[in-house]
Design an enzyme around this catalytic site. Structure first.
Site, PDB file in Angstrom:
ATOM      1  N   VAL A 202       1.076  -4.225  -3.831  1.00  0.00           N
ATOM      2  CA  VAL A 202       0.551  -2.902  -3.512  1.00  0.00           C
ATOM      3  C   VAL A 202      -0.732  -3.070  -2.700  1.00  0.00           C
ATOM      4  O   VAL A 202      -1.364  -4.129  -2.716  1.00  0.00           O
ATOM      5  CB  VAL A 202       0.293  -2.070  -4.789  1.00  0.00           C
ATOM      6  CG1 VAL A 202       1.592  -1.799  -5.517  1.00  0.00           C
ATOM      7  CG2 VAL A 202      -0.702  -2.753  -5.720  1.00  0.00           C
ATOM      8  N   LYS A 203      -1.113  -2.006  -2.012  1.00  0.00           N
ATOM      9  CA  LYS A 203      -2.235  -2.076  -1.062  1.00  0.00           C
ATOM     10  C   LYS A 203      -3.431  -1.354  -1.671  1.00  0.00           C
ATOM     11  O   LYS A 203      -3.507  -0.122  -1.628  1.00  0.00           O
ATOM     12  CB  LYS A 203      -1.812  -1.440   0.265  1.00  0.00           C
ATOM     13  CG  LYS A 203      -2.678  -1.792   1.462  1.00  0.00           C
ATOM     14  CD  LYS A 203      -2.026  -1.258   2.721  1.00  0.00           C
ATOM     15  CE  LYS A 203      -2.854  -1.515   3.966  1.00  0.00           C
ATOM     16  NZ  LYS A 203      -2.809  -2.932   4.379  1.00  0.00           N
ATOM     17  N   THR A 204      -4.324  -2.121  -2.246  1.00  0.00           N
ATOM     18  CA  THR A 204      -5.458  -1.539  -2.971  1.00  0.00           C
ATOM     19  C   THR A 204      -6.773  -2.037  -2.377  1.00  0.00           C
ATOM     20  O   THR A 204      -6.870  -3.175  -1.902  1.00  0.00           O
ATOM     21  CB  THR A 204      -5.385  -1.898  -4.467  1.00  0.00           C
ATOM     22  OG1 THR A 204      -5.437  -3.307  -4.620  1.00  0.00           O
ATOM     23  CG2 THR A 204      -4.089  -1.389  -5.071  1.00  0.00           C
TER      24      THR A 204
ATOM     25  N   TYR B  94      -9.078  -6.367  -1.021  1.00  0.00           N
ATOM     26  CA  TYR B  94      -9.357  -6.794   0.345  1.00  0.00           C
ATOM     27  C   TYR B  94     -10.678  -7.548   0.478  1.00  0.00           C
ATOM     28  O   TYR B  94     -11.015  -8.031   1.564  1.00  0.00           O
ATOM     29  CB  TYR B  94      -9.281  -5.606   1.303  1.00  0.00           C
ATOM     30  CG  TYR B  94      -7.864  -5.426   1.805  1.00  0.00           C
ATOM     31  CD1 TYR B  94      -7.478  -5.884   3.061  1.00  0.00           C
ATOM     32  CD2 TYR B  94      -6.887  -4.873   0.995  1.00  0.00           C
ATOM     33  CE1 TYR B  94      -6.171  -5.771   3.507  1.00  0.00           C
ATOM     34  CE2 TYR B  94      -5.570  -4.759   1.419  1.00  0.00           C
ATOM     35  CZ  TYR B  94      -5.220  -5.207   2.666  1.00  0.00           C
ATOM     36  OH  TYR B  94      -3.925  -5.114   3.109  1.00  0.00           O
TER      37      TYR B  94
END
Length: 309
Positions: free
Chosen positions: A160-162, A166
């Protein structure tokens, strides 16, 4: 180019269109302190049939999946978000641009638990050219293998892109740039190739294509899926759950990155070792051309991937 130099003036937040400078959040926002946000990066292309958002539905799928992982209620339907995004682009006369939807736990309390914190949803868009530079698309980029490892999916979710995750990407990318490279390649905890800080990676050897899969702690990119589809349609054998060792990078015939921001970018060297001939390879060039022909709508393929303004 900074935002002040761009002709953008509007942001959508929680159901309202706001002036760019008024789209603010409190300094005690939960996401600022704990990285509790989910986001997407999406391209809108100025096609020969008019502006169109590329693979918008798939990006929405991942946004909602990411929110589910954080037990986050986005509070707006897919239809509302789509309508607001298209209006945002129209209001700013944007035809070719980058779109950033982000949902995050907002301001209420500051314990580690977000209980009681509202979920804020923001949509922004701005003009953005080639992520790694225009000349990189033709000439390729010089990269290094980062000393920072990609976190494992047993530690934090990698599918998932959280926002908070990053930090890993920022550390790897900035290490590369400090050392004179354009971008990094990140290995996983086993020491095998994972991906780039914001890109998936592909390797070409003996006419076959290899890319790392979810078991290697990657984010399954939507451009990655696009390129796999385009390659298979052109008869290539694609190994999409490959295990790639660090050593294989140096002996590859071709390497390239994919991503919504990076699009399809050749890699010409790794750790100062020339890849192939040191220029964009023929398979990379073919797939890059196929990708740009597609998103510029010079072909009739995959119309279902486009949401027209």
């Amino acid at each position: 180019m900074g935002f002040d130099e761009m002709d953008v003036d509007t942001i959508w937040k929680n159901g309202e269109f706001l002036d760019w400078e008024d789209a603010t959040t409190h300094v005690l926002t939960h996401a600022l302190h704990y990285g509790s946000g989910v986001f997407e990066g999406v391209r809108c292309y100025d096609t020969d049939r008019g502006p169109a958002v590329f693979r918008w539905e798939e990006h929405l799928d991942r946004l909602f999946d990411s929110a589910k992982m954080y037990d986050m209620d986005i509070g707006h339907s897919r239809e509302e978000i789509t309508e607001a995004t298209l209006e945002l682009l129209d209001r700013q006369d944007l035809e070719s641009c980058y779109i950033r939807p982000i949902a995050y736990y907002g301001y209420d309390s500051l314990g580690v638990s977000p209980e009681g914190c509202p979920t804020d949803l923001v949509l922004a868009a701005w003009p953005w050219g080639a992520y790694l530079g225009e000349e990189a698309l033709e000439n390729g980029v010089d990269v290094m293998v980062s000393s920072w490892r990609k976190h494992a999916s047993s530690q934090v979710p990698t599918n998932v892109k959280t926002t908070g995750l990053y930090v890993n990407s920022m550390l790897a990318g900035e290490e590369a740039r400090r050392n004179g490279y354009v971008e990094a390649i990140v290995l996983n905890k086993e020491g095998n190739v994972a991906e780039g800080p914001g890109e998936n990676i592909f390797m070409v050897n003996d006419g076959e294509i290899y890319t790392t899969g979810p078991a290697q702690s990657i984010l399954e990119g939507i451009t990655r899926d696009t390129v796999i589809t385009l390659a298979e349609e052109r008869g290539y054998e694609v190994h999409d759950e490959a295990v790639i060792s660090r050593g294989q990078l140096y002996t590859a015939d071709e390497l390239f990155f994919t991503g919504s921001a990076a699009e399809v970018t050749p890699i010409r060297s790794v750790d100062d070792t020339k890849i192939g001939s040191g220029t964009r390879g023929p398979v990379t060039e073919e797939l890059q051309s196929a990708f740009f022909d597609l998103v510029e709508r010079q072909t009739d393929d995959h119309d279902e991937w486009f949401t027209y303004l």
